[in-house]
Design a protein around this motif. Sequence first.
Motif, mmCIF file in Angstrom:
data_model
loop_
_atom_site.group_PDB
_atom_site.id
_atom_site.type_symbol
_atom_site.label_atom_id
_atom_site.label_comp_id
_atom_site.label_asym_id
_atom_site.label_seq_id
_atom_site.Cartn_x
_atom_site.Cartn_y
_atom_site.Cartn_z
ATOM 1 N N UNK A 236 22.843 0.012 4.811
ATOM 2 C CA UNK A 236 22.809 -1.130 3.653
ATOM 3 C C UNK A 236 21.925 -2.336 4.410
ATOM 4 N N UNK A 237 20.839 -2.288 4.150
ATOM 5 C CA UNK A 237 19.921 -3.277 4.856
ATOM 6 C C UNK A 237 20.187 -4.613 4.575
ATOM 7 N N UNK A 238 20.601 -4.912 3.321
ATOM 8 C CA UNK A 238 20.820 -6.211 2.716
ATOM 9 C C UNK A 238 22.079 -6.891 3.572
ATOM 10 N N UNK A 239 22.963 -6.210 3.353
ATOM 11 C CA UNK A 239 24.200 -6.791 4.028
ATOM 12 C C UNK A 239 23.956 -7.016 5.674
ATOM 13 N N UNK A 240 23.105 -5.974 6.257
ATOM 14 C CA UNK A 240 22.908 -6.194 7.705
ATOM 15 C C UNK A 240 21.890 -7.525 8.099
ATOM 16 N N UNK A 241 21.045 -7.849 7.064
ATOM 17 C CA UNK A 241 20.209 -8.976 7.157
ATOM 18 C C UNK A 241 21.175 -10.028 7.019
ATOM 19 N N UNK A 242 22.233 -10.076 6.163
ATOM 20 C CA UNK A 242 23.060 -11.108 5.835
ATOM 21 C C UNK A 242 24.063 -11.324 7.133
ATOM 22 N N UNK A 243 24.300 -10.069 7.985
ATOM 23 C CA UNK A 243 25.234 -10.233 9.193
ATOM 24 C C UNK A 243 24.189 -10.957 10.104
ATOM 25 N N UNK A 244 23.012 -10.679 10.202
ATOM 26 C CA UNK A 244 22.171 -11.267 11.260
ATOM 27 C C UNK A 244 22.180 -12.978 10.988
ATOM 28 N N UNK A 245 21.974 -13.159 9.713
ATOM 29 C CA UNK A 245 21.881 -14.635 9.361
ATOM 30 C C UNK A 245 23.229 -15.269 9.788
ATOM 31 N N UNK A 246 24.507 -14.518 9.732
ATOM 32 C CA UNK A 246 25.740 -14.933 9.920
ATOM 33 C C UNK A 246 25.621 -15.454 11.388
#
Length: 397
Positions: A236-246
């Motif tokens: 889930x690439x999108x969610x993982x990018x969001x997780x890094x931003x978190x």
Amino acid sequence: MLLFTPGPTPTPESIRQAMATPTLHHRTKEFESIFAKARLGLQTMLNMEEVLLLASSGTGAMEASVLQFCHSKLLSISCGKFGQRWGKIALANNLPHTELVKEWDTPISAQEVLEALQSDPSIDTLALQVCESAGGLRLPLEQIAREVKAYRQDIIIIADAITAMGVEPLDTTHIDVLIGGSQKAFMLPPGMSIIGLSKRALEVLEVRPTHRGGLYFSFLTELKNQRKNTTAWTAPTTLISGLVRYFEIVQALANTNLDSALESTFTQELDSSLLAQGFAKAYTHTKAIALATREAINALGLFLYPKSPALAMSAIAHADSAKIRQRMKALGVNVAAGQDHIKDSIFRINHMGLIHIYEASYAINALELSLDTLGLRSFDGAGNASFFGALKKQEIL
Ligand SMILES: *Cc1c(COP(=O)(O)O)cnc(C)c1O
């Protein structure tokens, strides 16, 4: 409308932006470097031997964990709707199972768990919640885990920390599997689960591999891939990018206030020590808001439902819960009802995620105004007086 439900939580603009970039292919160096950051962030946050990300909601991770580790019999703790789910998982998968059931406002004790284990030596896995979201109840997880391991070292302990991860610091010393979900304190959209694994859990996986998890949910296959910063199946690439931003936001919090952390542009790499400092600050912030909200609830003459309240949310017991929720919604604040037999006898205000003090304060104001409109208590500003008084005492302001 302010979303004050205990999951999903609102996603901040900066995380939304991070997820709005063009879709990456998951088998690329570019994605591997994002995945490596997500792993570093999770390892820092959970402080466990290994971490895994799965494309599933929290329940998927609960089921997958039970199936990887339970070889003979599952003991599960049911203090609410999420605790009940372990039993449903066992039933759906034909797993021998026994459960301890409590009222939804009452935590299980370590003693009760020990007695159940003593009376049935075939139990090899214990599954329970850290926070049972159905009633906003905190279980004495750390004490249970410590006493269970002292009694029988080889029991695998699976903790659903979906509404505790990112809310409060967790002592994972005696926990083998710790489960989180993207839509709670991580402030991400739903669809990704997070798993922390102990050294003992890894040994069990390697020595006693089971195919019960099927192909998709094989932890061994995922581990082999995720250690190389990739995933077994399409990530889930999108969610993982969001997780890094978190993680970037939490790290920024180490050196600045919440508004600036949420708005900063991120030039720094993730750094474990700074990130840990950011988390310490985030936990203090959440705790302060939760405790101040409890004082406000008290000041308004209202009562918390659970005997041992969690920091993730405040569940308030009130016969007019449905009406109060409706009035609060009209004032722009969406809070959650209860579930099943307590659907309309409680309402739940979320504290998970990085919530602005001005938003939490408005939610209390909306609650106090709703009581006034319903003729239950006349408005005098006592809610916010006590909320801010408590924050000042905790030296948050
Ligand atoms: C939200 C939540 C879950 C996850 O449920 P999903 O809908 O599958 O994401 C599990 N346990 C608890 C305690 C929760 O609060």
